[in-house]
Design a protein around this motif. Structure first.
Motif, PDB file in Angstrom:
ATOM      1  N   ALA A 113       0.834  -1.211   0.000  1.00  0.00           N
ATOM      2  CA  ALA A 113       0.000   0.000   0.000  1.00  0.00           C
ATOM      3  C   ALA A 113       0.861   1.251   0.000  1.00  0.00           C
ATOM      4  CB  ALA A 113      -0.929  -0.005   1.209  1.00  0.00           C
ATOM      5  N   ARG A 114       1.952   1.250   0.765  1.00  0.00           N
ATOM      6  CA  ARG A 114       2.844   2.421   0.802  1.00  0.00           C
ATOM      7  C   ARG A 114       3.552   2.602  -0.527  1.00  0.00           C
ATOM      8  NH1 ARG A 114       6.729   1.659   5.348  1.00  0.00           N
ATOM      9  NH2 ARG A 114       6.267  -0.494   4.947  1.00  0.00           N
ATOM     10  N   ILE A 115       3.944   1.508  -1.166  1.00  0.00           N
ATOM     11  CA  ILE A 115       4.608   1.604  -2.471  1.00  0.00           C
ATOM     12  C   ILE A 115       3.636   2.139  -3.513  1.00  0.00           C
ATOM     13  CG2 ILE A 115       5.602   0.242  -4.347  1.00  0.00           C
ATOM     14  CD1 ILE A 115       7.012  -1.431  -2.200  1.00  0.00           C
ATOM     15  N   LEU A 116       2.413   1.627  -3.528  1.00  0.00           N
ATOM     16  CA  LEU A 116       1.408   2.137  -4.474  1.00  0.00           C
ATOM     17  C   LEU A 116       1.102   3.612  -4.217  1.00  0.00           C
ATOM     18  CD1 LEU A 116      -1.078  -0.856  -4.743  1.00  0.00           C
ATOM     19  CD2 LEU A 116       0.504  -0.018  -6.482  1.00  0.00           C
ATOM     20  N   ALA A 117       0.985   3.987  -2.961  1.00  0.00           N
ATOM     21  CA  ALA A 117       0.759   5.396  -2.632  1.00  0.00           C
ATOM     22  C   ALA A 117       1.956   6.236  -3.054  1.00  0.00           C
ATOM     23  CB  ALA A 117       0.493   5.553  -1.135  1.00  0.00           C
ATOM     24  N   GLY A 118       3.161   5.705  -2.901  1.00  0.00           N
ATOM     25  CA  GLY A 118       4.361   6.420  -3.318  1.00  0.00           C
ATOM     26  C   GLY A 118       4.426   6.658  -4.807  1.00  0.00           C
ATOM     27  N   ILE A 119       3.845   5.759  -5.578  1.00  0.00           N
ATOM     28  CA  ILE A 119       3.814   5.923  -7.030  1.00  0.00           C
ATOM     29  C   ILE A 119       2.693   6.874  -7.434  1.00  0.00           C
ATOM     30  CG2 ILE A 119       3.371   4.738  -9.216  1.00  0.00           C
ATOM     31  CD1 ILE A 119       4.740   2.265  -7.939  1.00  0.00           C
ATOM     32  N   LEU A 120       1.508   6.670  -6.887  1.00  0.00           N
ATOM     33  CA  LEU A 120       0.343   7.449  -7.314  1.00  0.00           C
ATOM     34  C   LEU A 120       0.276   8.835  -6.673  1.00  0.00           C
ATOM     35  CD1 LEU A 120      -2.289   4.574  -7.231  1.00  0.00           C
ATOM     36  CD2 LEU A 120      -1.073   5.484  -9.214  1.00  0.00           C
ATOM     37  N   VAL A 121       0.488   8.909  -5.370  1.00  0.00           N
ATOM     38  CA  VAL A 121       0.447  10.173  -4.618  1.00  0.00           C
ATOM     39  C   VAL A 121       1.682  10.191  -3.711  1.00  0.00           C
ATOM     40  CG1 VAL A 121      -0.941  11.650  -3.129  1.00  0.00           C
ATOM     41  CG2 VAL A 121      -2.073   9.982  -4.610  1.00  0.00           C
ATOM     42  N   PRO A 122       2.821  10.617  -4.248  1.00  0.00           N
ATOM     43  CA  PRO A 122       4.085  10.489  -3.509  1.00  0.00           C
ATOM     44  C   PRO A 122       4.071  11.024  -2.079  1.00  0.00           C
ATOM     45  CG  PRO A 122       4.500  11.159  -5.764  1.00  0.00           C
ATOM     46  CD  PRO A 122       3.023  11.181  -5.582  1.00  0.00           C
ATOM     47  N   PHE A 146       4.245  10.129   3.927  1.00  0.00           N
ATOM     48  CA  PHE A 146       3.551  10.342   5.194  1.00  0.00           C
ATOM     49  C   PHE A 146       3.267   9.021   5.896  1.00  0.00           C
ATOM     50  CE2 PHE A 146      -0.421  10.695   7.625  1.00  0.00           C
ATOM     51  CZ  PHE A 146      -0.015  11.612   8.576  1.00  0.00           C
ATOM     52  N   LEU A 147       2.823   8.022   5.139  1.00  0.00           N
ATOM     53  CA  LEU A 147       2.523   6.720   5.736  1.00  0.00           C
ATOM     54  C   LEU A 147       3.789   6.007   6.224  1.00  0.00           C
ATOM     55  CD1 LEU A 147      -0.150   5.375   3.228  1.00  0.00           C
ATOM     56  CD2 LEU A 147      -0.544   6.255   5.532  1.00  0.00           C
ATOM     57  N   THR A 148       4.932   6.349   5.643  1.00  0.00           N
ATOM     58  CA  THR A 148       6.177   5.685   6.006  1.00  0.00           C
ATOM     59  C   THR A 148       6.889   6.370   7.170  1.00  0.00           C
ATOM     60  OG1 THR A 148       6.453   4.943   3.725  1.00  0.00           O
ATOM     61  CG2 THR A 148       8.401   4.886   5.124  1.00  0.00           C
ATOM     62  N   LEU A 188       9.575   6.381  -3.551  1.00  0.00           N
ATOM     63  CA  LEU A 188       9.931   4.961  -3.609  1.00  0.00           C
ATOM     64  C   LEU A 188      11.278   4.709  -2.934  1.00  0.00           C
ATOM     65  CD1 LEU A 188       8.743   4.003  -7.191  1.00  0.00           C
ATOM     66  CD2 LEU A 188       7.692   3.407  -5.015  1.00  0.00           C
ATOM     67  N   TRP A 189      12.227   5.596  -3.157  1.00  0.00           N
ATOM     68  CA  TRP A 189      13.538   5.447  -2.540  1.00  0.00           C
ATOM     69  C   TRP A 189      13.424   5.493  -1.014  1.00  0.00           C
ATOM     70  CZ3 TRP A 189      16.767   8.897   0.197  1.00  0.00           C
ATOM     71  CH2 TRP A 189      18.066   8.449   0.377  1.00  0.00           C
ATOM     72  N   VAL A 190      12.680   6.453  -0.494  1.00  0.00           N
ATOM     73  CA  VAL A 190      12.525   6.583   0.961  1.00  0.00           C
ATOM     74  C   VAL A 190      11.814   5.362   1.537  1.00  0.00           C
ATOM     75  CG1 VAL A 190      11.355   7.897   2.782  1.00  0.00           C
ATOM     76  CG2 VAL A 190      12.609   9.093   0.981  1.00  0.00           C
ATOM     77  N   ILE A 191      10.760   4.889   0.882  1.00  0.00           N
ATOM     78  CA  ILE A 191       9.997   3.742   1.377  1.00  0.00           C
ATOM     79  C   ILE A 191      10.873   2.492   1.413  1.00  0.00           C
ATOM     80  CG2 ILE A 191       8.079   2.180   0.850  1.00  0.00           C
ATOM     81  CD1 ILE A 191       6.631   4.728  -0.309  1.00  0.00           C
ATOM     82  N   VAL A 192      11.601   2.239   0.345  1.00  0.00           N
ATOM     83  CA  VAL A 192      12.442   1.035   0.285  1.00  0.00           C
ATOM     84  C   VAL A 192      13.576   1.115   1.302  1.00  0.00           C
ATOM     85  CG1 VAL A 192      14.067  -0.237  -1.178  1.00  0.00           C
ATOM     86  CG2 VAL A 192      11.853   0.472  -2.097  1.00  0.00           C
ATOM     87  N   LYS A 193      14.236   2.266   1.398  1.00  0.00           N
ATOM     88  CA  LYS A 193      15.334   2.416   2.361  1.00  0.00           C
ATOM     89  C   LYS A 193      14.823   2.298   3.802  1.00  0.00           C
ATOM     90  CE  LYS A 193      18.786   2.750  -0.273  1.00  0.00           C
ATOM     91  NZ  LYS A 193      19.799   1.698  -0.273  1.00  0.00           N
ATOM     92  N   HIS A 194      13.657   2.839   4.074  1.00  0.00           N
ATOM     93  CA  HIS A 194      13.078   2.739   5.422  1.00  0.00           C
ATOM     94  C   HIS A 194      12.797   1.277   5.764  1.00  0.00           C
ATOM     95  CE1 HIS A 194       9.809   2.859   8.426  1.00  0.00           C
ATOM     96  NE2 HIS A 194      10.514   3.846   8.914  1.00  0.00           N
ATOM     97  N   ASP A 195      12.225   0.544   4.816  1.00  0.00           N
ATOM     98  CA  ASP A 195      11.935  -0.868   5.056  1.00  0.00           C
ATOM     99  C   ASP A 195      13.217  -1.677   5.248  1.00  0.00           C
ATOM    100  OD1 ASP A 195       9.237  -0.425   4.984  1.00  0.00           O
ATOM    101  OD2 ASP A 195       8.984  -1.068   2.907  1.00  0.00           O
ATOM    102  N   GLU A 196      14.255  -1.374   4.454  1.00  0.00           N
ATOM    103  CA  GLU A 196      15.532  -2.067   4.628  1.00  0.00           C
ATOM    104  C   GLU A 196      16.101  -1.816   6.020  1.00  0.00           C
ATOM    105  OE1 GLU A 196      18.250  -0.853   1.593  1.00  0.00           O
ATOM    106  OE2 GLU A 196      17.187  -1.932   0.017  1.00  0.00           O
ATOM    107  N   ARG A 197      16.027  -0.565   6.463  1.00  0.00           N
ATOM    108  CA  ARG A 197      16.554  -0.213   7.786  1.00  0.00           C
ATOM    109  C   ARG A 197      15.778  -0.935   8.884  1.00  0.00           C
ATOM    110  NH1 ARG A 197      15.459   5.081   7.986  1.00  0.00           N
ATOM    111  NH2 ARG A 197      16.981   5.435   6.354  1.00  0.00           N
TER     112      ARG A 197
END
Length: 62
Positions: A4-13, A18-20, A46-55
């Motif tokens: 959901a966060r990835i889709l939101a990051g693509i559609l409404v960055p 905010f969700l992340t 997308l970069w912030v979401i992926v890096k946050h999840d990796e961390r």
């Protein structure tokens, strides 16, 4: 929730950011990038979401 966060990051960055990470400097940078162009805002989100999840995975928070 990650999808959901990835889709939101693509559609409404800004929503994906905010969700992340919530409200903070990253959100305001993303809003600025999104105003300048949807593509830079989406890439940043997308970069912030992926890096946050990796961390979080590395720290074992999930």
């Amino acid at each position: 929730m990650k999808l959901a966060r990835i889709l939101a990051g693509i559609l409404v960055p800004p929503l994906g950011i905010f969700l992340t990470v919530g409200v903070g400097p990253t959100l305001f940078i993303n809003i600025l990038l999104t105003v300048l162009g949807w593509v830079p805002g989406s890439i940043h989100a997308l970069w912030v979401i992926v890096k946050h999840d990796e961390r979080m995975d590395r720290e074992g928070v999930y």
